[in-house]
Design a protein around this motif. Structure first.
Motif, PDB file in Angstrom:
ATOM      1  N   HIS A 223     -18.696 -23.505 -12.580  1.00  0.00           N
ATOM      2  CA  HIS A 223     -17.380 -22.895 -12.341  1.00  0.00           C
ATOM      3  C   HIS A 223     -16.893 -23.309 -10.958  1.00  0.00           C
ATOM      4  CE1 HIS A 223     -16.009 -19.272 -14.967  1.00  0.00           C
ATOM      5  NE2 HIS A 223     -15.138 -20.251 -14.980  1.00  0.00           N
ATOM      6  N   GLU A 224     -16.771 -24.599 -10.766  1.00  0.00           N
ATOM      7  CA  GLU A 224     -16.522 -25.136  -9.428  1.00  0.00           C
ATOM      8  C   GLU A 224     -15.225 -24.613  -8.814  1.00  0.00           C
ATOM      9  OE1 GLU A 224     -16.259 -29.495  -7.188  1.00  0.00           O
ATOM     10  OE2 GLU A 224     -16.625 -29.367  -9.345  1.00  0.00           O
ATOM     11  N   ASN A 225     -14.177 -24.473  -9.610  1.00  0.00           N
ATOM     12  CA  ASN A 225     -12.868 -24.060  -9.084  1.00  0.00           C
ATOM     13  C   ASN A 225     -12.579 -22.577  -9.318  1.00  0.00           C
ATOM     14  OD1 ASN A 225     -12.185 -26.720  -8.254  1.00  0.00           O
ATOM     15  ND2 ASN A 225     -11.717 -27.237 -10.386  1.00  0.00           N
ATOM     16  N   TYR A 226     -13.624 -21.803  -9.604  1.00  0.00           N
ATOM     17  CA  TYR A 226     -13.438 -20.387  -9.890  1.00  0.00           C
ATOM     18  C   TYR A 226     -12.866 -19.646  -8.691  1.00  0.00           C
ATOM     19  CZ  TYR A 226     -14.659 -15.540 -11.034  1.00  0.00           C
ATOM     20  OH  TYR A 226     -14.616 -14.187 -11.276  1.00  0.00           O
ATOM     21  N   MET A 227     -11.879 -18.811  -8.949  1.00  0.00           N
ATOM     22  CA  MET A 227     -11.260 -17.993  -7.918  1.00  0.00           C
ATOM     23  C   MET A 227     -11.454 -16.522  -8.266  1.00  0.00           C
ATOM     24  SD  MET A 227     -10.120 -20.269  -5.881  1.00  0.00           S
ATOM     25  CE  MET A 227      -9.212 -19.197  -4.804  1.00  0.00           C
ATOM     26  N   GLN A 228     -12.051 -15.788  -7.356  1.00  0.00           N
ATOM     27  CA  GLN A 228     -12.275 -14.367  -7.600  1.00  0.00           C
ATOM     28  C   GLN A 228     -10.948 -13.613  -7.643  1.00  0.00           C
ATOM     29  OE1 GLN A 228     -14.912 -15.292  -4.407  1.00  0.00           O
ATOM     30  NE2 GLN A 228     -16.005 -13.382  -4.789  1.00  0.00           N
ATOM     31  N   PRO A 229     -10.788 -12.697  -8.579  1.00  0.00           N
ATOM     32  CA  PRO A 229      -9.576 -11.873  -8.604  1.00  0.00           C
ATOM     33  C   PRO A 229      -9.530 -10.967  -7.376  1.00  0.00           C
ATOM     34  CG  PRO A 229     -11.201 -11.019 -10.140  1.00  0.00           C
ATOM     35  CD  PRO A 229     -11.738 -12.328  -9.646  1.00  0.00           C
ATOM     36  N   LEU A 230      -8.336 -10.719  -6.905  1.00  0.00           N
ATOM     37  CA  LEU A 230      -8.147  -9.911  -5.700  1.00  0.00           C
ATOM     38  C   LEU A 230      -7.409  -8.624  -6.023  1.00  0.00           C
ATOM     39  CD1 LEU A 230      -6.886 -12.719  -3.275  1.00  0.00           C
ATOM     40  CD2 LEU A 230      -9.248 -11.949  -3.598  1.00  0.00           C
ATOM     41  N   VAL A 231      -7.613  -7.648  -5.176  1.00  0.00           N
ATOM     42  CA  VAL A 231      -6.807  -6.427  -5.197  1.00  0.00           C
ATOM     43  C   VAL A 231      -6.314  -6.206  -3.771  1.00  0.00           C
ATOM     44  CG1 VAL A 231      -6.806  -3.919  -5.452  1.00  0.00           C
ATOM     45  CG2 VAL A 231      -7.948  -5.342  -7.161  1.00  0.00           C
ATOM     46  N   ALA A 232      -5.001  -6.055  -3.627  1.00  0.00           N
ATOM     47  CA  ALA A 232      -4.421  -5.794  -2.306  1.00  0.00           C
ATOM     48  C   ALA A 232      -4.096  -4.309  -2.186  1.00  0.00           C
ATOM     49  CB  ALA A 232      -3.162  -6.632  -2.113  1.00  0.00           C
ATOM     50  N   VAL A 233      -4.421  -3.746  -1.039  1.00  0.00           N
ATOM     51  CA  VAL A 233      -4.128  -2.348  -0.757  1.00  0.00           C
ATOM     52  C   VAL A 233      -3.230  -2.292   0.472  1.00  0.00           C
ATOM     53  CG1 VAL A 233      -5.076  -0.079  -0.225  1.00  0.00           C
ATOM     54  CG2 VAL A 233      -6.361  -1.650  -1.685  1.00  0.00           C
ATOM     55  N   LYS A 234      -2.066  -1.707   0.301  1.00  0.00           N
ATOM     56  CA  LYS A 234      -1.140  -1.548   1.417  1.00  0.00           C
ATOM     57  C   LYS A 234      -1.196  -0.090   1.874  1.00  0.00           C
ATOM     58  CE  LYS A 234       3.664  -2.464   2.784  1.00  0.00           C
ATOM     59  NZ  LYS A 234       3.311  -3.496   3.796  1.00  0.00           N
ATOM     60  N   LEU A 235      -1.638   0.121   3.108  1.00  0.00           N
ATOM     61  CA  LEU A 235      -1.766   1.467   3.657  1.00  0.00           C
ATOM     62  C   LEU A 235      -0.420   1.922   4.211  1.00  0.00           C
ATOM     63  CD1 LEU A 235      -5.120   0.909   5.599  1.00  0.00           C
ATOM     64  CD2 LEU A 235      -4.838   1.934   3.345  1.00  0.00           C
ATOM     65  N   LEU A 236       0.152   2.942   3.597  1.00  0.00           N
ATOM     66  CA  LEU A 236       1.465   3.437   4.008  1.00  0.00           C
ATOM     67  C   LEU A 236       1.295   4.496   5.094  1.00  0.00           C
ATOM     68  CD1 LEU A 236       3.125   3.682   0.472  1.00  0.00           C
ATOM     69  CD2 LEU A 236       3.127   1.759   2.072  1.00  0.00           C
ATOM     70  N   LEU A 237       0.923   4.043   6.263  1.00  0.00           N
ATOM     71  CA  LEU A 237       0.671   4.955   7.374  1.00  0.00           C
ATOM     72  C   LEU A 237       1.989   5.490   7.941  1.00  0.00           C
ATOM     73  CD1 LEU A 237      -2.118   2.942   9.246  1.00  0.00           C
ATOM     74  CD2 LEU A 237      -2.379   4.657   7.452  1.00  0.00           C
ATOM     75  N   THR A 238       1.925   6.705   8.430  1.00  0.00           N
ATOM     76  CA  THR A 238       3.091   7.325   9.065  1.00  0.00           C
ATOM     77  C   THR A 238       2.815   7.496  10.562  1.00  0.00           C
ATOM     78  OG1 THR A 238       2.256   9.555   8.616  1.00  0.00           O
ATOM     79  CG2 THR A 238       3.648   8.538   6.934  1.00  0.00           C
ATOM     80  N   LYS A 239       3.814   8.009  11.279  1.00  0.00           N
ATOM     81  CA  LYS A 239       3.683   8.162  12.729  1.00  0.00           C
ATOM     82  C   LYS A 239       2.509   9.064  13.110  1.00  0.00           C
ATOM     83  CE  LYS A 239       7.989   7.039  14.981  1.00  0.00           C
ATOM     84  NZ  LYS A 239       8.902   7.453  16.079  1.00  0.00           N
ATOM     85  N   GLU A 240       2.261  10.069  12.315  1.00  0.00           N
ATOM     86  CA  GLU A 240       1.154  10.963  12.646  1.00  0.00           C
ATOM     87  C   GLU A 240      -0.209  10.323  12.428  1.00  0.00           C
ATOM     88  OE1 GLU A 240       0.707  13.476   8.506  1.00  0.00           O
ATOM     89  OE2 GLU A 240       1.980  14.291  10.107  1.00  0.00           O
ATOM     90  N   ASP A 241      -0.227   9.162  11.755  1.00  0.00           N
ATOM     91  CA  ASP A 241      -1.482   8.441  11.555  1.00  0.00           C
ATOM     92  C   ASP A 241      -1.754   7.445  12.673  1.00  0.00           C
ATOM     93  OD1 ASP A 241      -1.990   9.672   9.048  1.00  0.00           O
ATOM     94  OD2 ASP A 241      -0.558   8.303   8.098  1.00  0.00           O
ATOM     95  N   TYR A 242      -0.719   7.145  13.485  1.00  0.00           N
ATOM     96  CA  TYR A 242      -0.891   6.176  14.554  1.00  0.00           C
ATOM     97  C   TYR A 242      -1.785   6.736  15.662  1.00  0.00           C
ATOM     98  CZ  TYR A 242       3.035   3.753  12.326  1.00  0.00           C
ATOM     99  OH  TYR A 242       3.843   3.110  11.426  1.00  0.00           O
ATOM    100  N   ASN A 243      -2.416   5.803  16.378  1.00  0.00           N
ATOM    101  CA  ASN A 243      -3.292   6.128  17.513  1.00  0.00           C
ATOM    102  C   ASN A 243      -4.517   6.944  17.093  1.00  0.00           C
ATOM    103  OD1 ASN A 243      -1.400   4.956  19.441  1.00  0.00           O
ATOM    104  ND2 ASN A 243      -0.150   6.781  19.084  1.00  0.00           N
ATOM    105  N   LYS A 244      -4.842   6.889  15.807  1.00  0.00           N
ATOM    106  CA  LYS A 244      -6.029   7.562  15.295  1.00  0.00           C
ATOM    107  C   LYS A 244      -6.879   6.550  14.528  1.00  0.00           C
ATOM    108  CE  LYS A 244      -3.599  11.959  14.578  1.00  0.00           C
ATOM    109  NZ  LYS A 244      -3.182  12.947  13.551  1.00  0.00           N
ATOM    110  N   GLU A 245      -8.178   6.707  14.650  1.00  0.00           N
ATOM    111  CA  GLU A 245      -9.079   5.833  13.887  1.00  0.00           C
ATOM    112  C   GLU A 245      -9.319   6.447  12.512  1.00  0.00           C
ATOM    113  OE1 GLU A 245     -13.560   5.139  14.554  1.00  0.00           O
ATOM    114  OE2 GLU A 245     -12.605   3.466  15.603  1.00  0.00           O
TER     115      GLU A 245
END
Length: 278
Positions: A223-245
């Motif tokens: 499977h030389e040219n096999y490409m793994q399927p991906l899943v993208a996750v977009k984190l919809l952060l708000t202002k209260e989430d900023y400056n926090k780990e």
């Protein structure tokens, strides 16, 4: 002064020491004649040639049992792990400074180059929802396309900053390749943020689904040219989430794949940290 007898004794000792290395009277070197040395060298030459031949024969027999396309033993990695891109478990950046998140954006863009539509146009169109079985026929297997456009807002096409500029970063997830893996059920990625109130997320493709048509995988050579399927996750952060780990955990759900093994934190799941500075 030394006596005549002492001088004679010293002379005899020096002569005896020299004779032990080479005796001109008998022609012996280190106590052995030339024919004796020749027999010893011949013995060791034959002995080591025999050992080399046995080793070469053993390796040849072992190689006869191996398959160029499928590893003989595959029991050490029975379940896939989950990895993220950008390749960091600690994503920290200032959304107001493009230089601060440039490395993340460049890494995602470079990683997605192989998923461009131009690179996928020669791949085989597959039937969604069904395993793409290729057990017989040619040893080189065909590949189902995974197009970058299916990642929508996290494809880097409409938003070249992958959401980092607006403080809503995209993260790409993929499962490790496991030869012959056919997950039972409908696998999808689910992410949660470890905090008091939930953080909204968008998944691409829809609901974080991983289509079964990308399974099974037949190995790097077949499977030389096999490409793994991906899943993208977009984190919809708000202002209260900023400056926090924020600690984010993503898991493979909906299948028989293990994702709760306490001995392996990356088996069917991955945890990473995100901090957006305003």
């Amino acid at each position: 002064m030394a006596s005549t007898e002492d001088k004679a004794a010293n002379k005899e000792n020096v002569s005896s020491w020299k004779d032990s290395i080479y005796n001109p009277r008998t022609g012996e070197l280190l106590g052995r004649t030339a024919s004796s040395w020749a027999l010893i060298l011949l013995f060791y030459l034959v002995f080591y040639c025999f050992l080399a031949g046995m080793f070469a024969l053993t390796m040849w027999v072992m190689l006869l049992t191996l398959d160029d396309y499928v590893p003989r033993y595959r029991d050490r990695v029975p379940e896939p792990g989950l990895v993220i891109r950008p390749n960091s478990l600690d994503i920290t950046f200032n959304k107001s400074d493009s230089k601060n998140y440039k490395n993340y954006v460049n890494h995602l863009e470079s990683f997605l180059q192989r998923y461009n539509d131009s690179m996928q146009e020669n791949n085989e169109e597959c039937i969604p929802g069904e395993y793409y079985m290729q057990d017989g026929g040619e040893m080189t297997k065909k590949v189902c396309p995974f197009r970058r456009t299916s990642l929508s807002l996290c494809s880097g096409l409409s938003d070249t900053d992958f959401g980092y500029q607006e403080g809503k970063p995209c993260v790409l997830l993929k499962m490790n390749r496991i030869i012959g893996l056919k997950p039972i059920g409908d696998p999808y990625i689910n992410c949660t943020v470890k905090k008091d109130h939930p953080v909204q997320m968008h998944y691409f493709p829809s609901e974080g689904r991983i289509d079964k048509m990308y399974f099974p995988y037949y190995g790097k050579k077949a499977h030389e040219n096999y490409m793994q399927p991906l899943v993208a996750v977009k984190l919809l952060l708000t202002k209260e989430d900023y400056n926090k780990e924020l600690a984010v955990e993503c898991r493979v759900e909906g299948t028989n794949l293990r994702n709760n093994d306490e001995r392996d934190k990356f088996l069917g799941r991955v945890t990473f940290r995100v901090k957006v500075v305003e």
